[in-house]
Every structure is written in C-alpha cells, then in structure tokens.
Design a protein around this motif. Structure first.
Motif, PDB file in Angstrom:
ATOM      1  N   GLY A 151       0.784  -1.233   0.000  1.00 21.60           N
ATOM      2  CA  GLY A 151       0.000   0.000   0.000  1.00 21.60           C
ATOM      3  C   GLY A 151       0.808   1.271   0.000  1.00 21.60           C
ATOM      4  O   GLY A 151       0.321   2.321   0.438  1.00 21.60           O
ATOM      5  N   TYR A 184       1.735   3.165  -2.550  1.00 24.30           N
ATOM      6  CA  TYR A 184       1.136   4.184  -3.420  1.00 24.30           C
ATOM      7  C   TYR A 184       0.037   4.948  -2.688  1.00 24.30           C
ATOM      8  O   TYR A 184      -0.035   6.188  -2.752  1.00 24.30           O
ATOM      9  N   ASN A 185      -0.823   4.236  -2.002  1.00 21.36           N
ATOM     10  CA  ASN A 185      -1.960   4.885  -1.326  1.00 21.36           C
ATOM     11  C   ASN A 185      -1.523   5.676  -0.104  1.00 21.36           C
ATOM     12  O   ASN A 185      -2.043   6.763   0.159  1.00 21.36           O
ATOM     13  N   ALA A 224       0.307   8.678  -1.409  1.00 16.53           N
ATOM     14  CA  ALA A 224      -0.605   9.439  -2.273  1.00 16.53           C
ATOM     15  C   ALA A 224       0.130  10.019  -3.473  1.00 16.53           C
ATOM     16  O   ALA A 224       0.179  11.229  -3.686  1.00 16.53           O
TER      17      ALA A 224
END
Length: 366
Positions: A261, A263-264, A267
């Motif tokens: 995760g 990338y998330n 952001a």
C-alpha cells in the motif's frame, strides 16, 4: 505451444524435508509451508526449472554469448541445473564501509577469502567490486562465475549523500573474465532518471559483449517513510522490478516485501484497487508473488536479498526468506553479511542451508 503452467521437476534429495529446516521455521512452519496462493495462480508464471533457459530465455533477443554465460551461472554450485541460484554478494566494503562490514571478521578484508567462501559455500556466483574480483581474477574467474558490481553508493562524502555512481566500465568486467555485471538503481530518488540511463546503456553494452545482467532494484526517498517504511512495500518494489526488467535485466534483486500500500499511503503515482483486493494479501508469499509477477511473470528471475546480519537468528531468517522466495515463484537468494560476518565454516553452513531449501522437493511453489 508454450506451457506457462509447467511445474519444474525438483531434484531428488536423499531424505524428506530436513527437520532442521522445519525447526528453523519454528512457529511459522505451517504458515509458510502449507500456504496456497489464491491471488496470482502459479500457472501464470514462468517458473524456475532445469529447462528455464531453453523454455524462456532462448526466445528473447539475447545473443548466444549471453545465453552461454547465463547457462554457466545457472550450471554452477550446489544448485546447478535446477533453475535456482544462490549468490554471495560482498560489495558492502563500499556500500556500508569496510570497517562496518569486515570488522566482525577480519578475514574478509582479503578479497581471496570472499571468493573462497563462495566456492566452499557452493554458490552459483560471487558478486563484488572491480577491485575485489580484479585482485584475484586470474586465479579464480575460471573456477566460479564472477558478477562484477559496476556502480556503488560510497559513504565517505560528508554530509552523506545517497547516489549510485559508476566505478568502472563493462568492458573491464568482460576483460576480467566475468560472467555477469550488476548495478543498483535507487528508484524514486531525484537521481534515479540519470541512473536509469547509465545502467540501461551499461546493460546494453554488457549484452553486446555476452555478459548477463543483474539489477539491484532498490527504492530510496525519505517521503517513502510515513506511518510505515514503504521502501519494502510490495506495490512499490513491484513497480521497481517492472522498471528493471524493462531495461533488460536478466535477473532482478529485490528486498523481501514487508508491507503493502505504498502508493496509497504516500498518495502519489498510479495504481489499481485490484492490486490490493485481488492480487495481494498480507501473507509474505503472496506479497513476494506480486514481485515475481512484475518481473514479466518470472521471465526475469527474482532473487531476494538476505538482509543485514542480526546474530543468532541469521540462519532462521535466511531459511525463512528462502522458503518465501521459492514458494512465491522466485529464483533464489543473494545473501552476504549473514555469511561473511562469521567464521567461514559457519558461513558455509548458512549458505548450504539456504540452498537446501531450493533442493528440497517437498518445499513447492504455492
């Protein structure tokens, strides 16, 4: 017809799975050995096996000399002709300083002992610097495949900066009798685009000369540390792998994923919800499987690094990493400090135990 779901026949061992391996896995034994990957099915992968070069590599644009050198690398050591590799990397004298690396065991200030450890340890190849391998090349280059690391990050500049810079030319590695060259790219760093160009050009020259290529696909950017350290997230390391195979690395070296995760959390960039909903879980084998998928579904072999030495737990950690890599569909392990920062007999034993994982027919692809 290309059989993408072919399962490689593993070499027969004299006895069933070593109790030592299962003991080393400890509480993780069932978790790792009985896991079934339901994210990316193994039938989609180009799995390691004795015929990997003929089945996968010979359909590429690599010239015959590259194929010959990869055959030499895959055909050496205790894992010869299995499709798996065990490599001893000792470039830490530059990457982490000679004092930090070799003070625990003074023997390895001498380059000859580095090569001897790789030979006694049954490795497919020894990876090190121009200086280390050049110091003993005429004595040993014909005895074990040399993997020459052509760029490095040095830590003597003050204040410290983190940038991989070229330390030599591919032609010199070729003249030394090397089988392959290796390089690092710090993906995500401000210097990464320059490094991509440098390494892509060097790998093109290496292939012209018939040398195989291995890329350390590492991430480096302070912004990748937020609530967790996402330098080892499956999604970001997977994309680094994908960039690495795009510049035609034959083998990808990557750290084992520890989370997901990135990338998330940070952001930035682009990803898909499917990466997290269907293509990965929080199981380490599934996370590593995603790294393999980004290596063109295994067309380029994924080798995971053994990590830093942490003392008494090194052997257990190395075996666990090897099990995760193998069951994910990876090609092997590249472990250095865990082996050379201890007496040579213990280092040899550790390397052999890693290799035993890949030789064991009962440890299968998940």
């Amino acid at each position: 017809m290309h059989d993408r779901g072919w399962t490689p026949p593993l070499p027969q061992t004299e006895t069933p799975m070593s109790s030592t391996i299962t003991e080393l896995l400890g509480e993780d034994q069932k978790y790792l050995l009985e896991h079934r990957c339901e994210t990316i099915d193994s039938s989609r992968l180009h799995l390691p096996g004795p015929d990997f070069l003929e089945r996968v590599l010979c359909g590429t644009d690599r010239n015959q000399r590259v194929v010959n050198n990869l055959a030499r690398l895959f055909g050496h050591g205790r894992l010869r002709d299995t499709g798996y590799v065990s490599i001893l990397p000792v470039d830490q004298g530059i990457e982490h300083s000679a004092g930090a690396s070799f003070a625990p065991n003074l023997d390895y200030f001498d380059p000859e002992n580095i090569v001897k450890l790789a030979i006694e340890g049954g490795c497919n190849a020894v990876a090190s610097t121009f200086g280390v391998l050049g110091a003993v090349s005429r004595k040993y280059a014909h005895r074990i495949p040399f993997l020459v690391k052509i760029n490095h990050n040095e830590l003597l500049s003050y204040p410290n900066t983190y940038d991989q810079v070229m330390f030599g030319q591919v032609d010199r590695a070729h003249d030394m009798g090397a089988t392959a060259v290796g390089a690092t790219i710090y993906f995500g760093s401000p210097e990464s685009r320059r490094q991509i160009v440098e390494v892509a050009e060097s790998f093109e020259r290496a292939h012209e000369l018939g040398l195989a290529t291995v890329l350390w696909c590492y991430l480096r950017n302070p912004a990748f540390k937020t609530d967790q350290d996402y330098h080892t997230s499956a999604d970001l390391t997977g994309q680094a792998n994908h960039l690495g195979v795009t510049i035609q690395a034959d083998i990808i070296k990557q750290k084992l994923p520890t989370n997901n995760g990135g990338y998330n959390a940070i952001a930035f960039g682009k990803t898909s919800p499917l990466v997290y909903q269907k293509l990965t879980t929080d199981h380490p084998i599934d996370l590593c499987r995603y790294q393999v998928a980004n290596c063109f579904m295994g067309r380029a072999g994924l080798i995971n690094s053994g990590g830093a030495s942490s003392g008494a737990s090194d052997l257990a950690e190395a075996v666990k990493t090897a099990v995760i890599n193998k069951r994910a569909g990876g090609t092997g392990l590249i472990s250095g400090r865990k082996a050379f920062q201890r007496p040579m007999p213990e280092g040899v034993e550790l390397l052999h135990k890693i290799q035993d994982v890949y030789l064991d027919k009962e440890i299968t692809v998940a």
